[in-house]
Design an enzyme around this catalytic site. Sequence first.
Site, PDB file in Angstrom:
ATOM      1  N   GLY A   1       0.849  -1.028   0.210  1.00 36.37           N
ATOM      2  CA  GLY A   1      -0.076  -0.154  -0.176  1.00 36.37           C
ATOM      3  C   GLY A   1       0.826   1.087   0.012  1.00 36.37           C
ATOM      4  N   CYS A   2       0.241   2.428   0.053  1.00 34.91           N
ATOM      5  CA  CYS A   2       1.007   3.608   0.315  1.00 34.91           C
ATOM      6  C   CYS A   2       2.018   3.482   1.217  1.00 34.91           C
ATOM      7  CB  CYS A   2       0.041   4.757   0.316  1.00 34.91           C
ATOM      8  SG  CYS A   2       0.586   6.308   0.614  1.00 34.91           S
ATOM      9  N   PHE A   3       3.111   4.072   1.111  1.00 35.81           N
ATOM     10  CA  PHE A   3       3.976   4.116   2.094  1.00 35.81           C
ATOM     11  C   PHE A   3       3.890   4.930   3.296  1.00 35.81           C
ATOM     12  CE2 PHE A   3       6.952   5.903  -1.398  1.00 35.81           C
ATOM     13  CZ  PHE A   3       6.341   7.209  -1.416  1.00 35.81           C
TER      14      PHE A   3
END
Length: 168
Positions: A1-3
């Site tokens: 997912g988004c870091f």
Amino acid sequence: GCFWGMEALFEHTRGVTGVISGYAGGSQASANYEAVSSEQTAHAEAVRVTYDPARISYGQLLQIYFYAAHDPTQLNRQTPDVGTSYRSAIFPQNAAQRATATAYVAALGKARAFGKPVATRIETGRFFPAEAYHQDFARRNPNHPYIQAWDVPKLARFKARFPKFYKG
């Protein structure tokens, strides 16, 4: 997912000594947000997690990753983020981590732990830190709409599910 959310979650994990947002799985030349966002590189948004094994094990980090950090059944997607750069992947840093992660993913699949197949892949590839403006994004921008919509609830689920590992 988004870091951003992954970094925030692991920064709130007891025993974790450092977290860096970045890119893994592609070349150094394309390890930048503009290129990775094009979905034309082999990179995944990733975080490098360093930890004190006397306080938390690699297996416990995997448990948090699978049960609090993201949905391991989604292929090339995490919540609103879509594309191969948002795939569920683990990039072990040595043979012992690779063996542990491989066995863990296999056990989850065999147990049908999530009611759907686990899409998480065990991959190889170097890690490249993301641009400075991505580092500590959630901490620096707690009221950002993305952080409020996706990462604040993720942290709340983590705290509820893993209270002994949550640090405020």
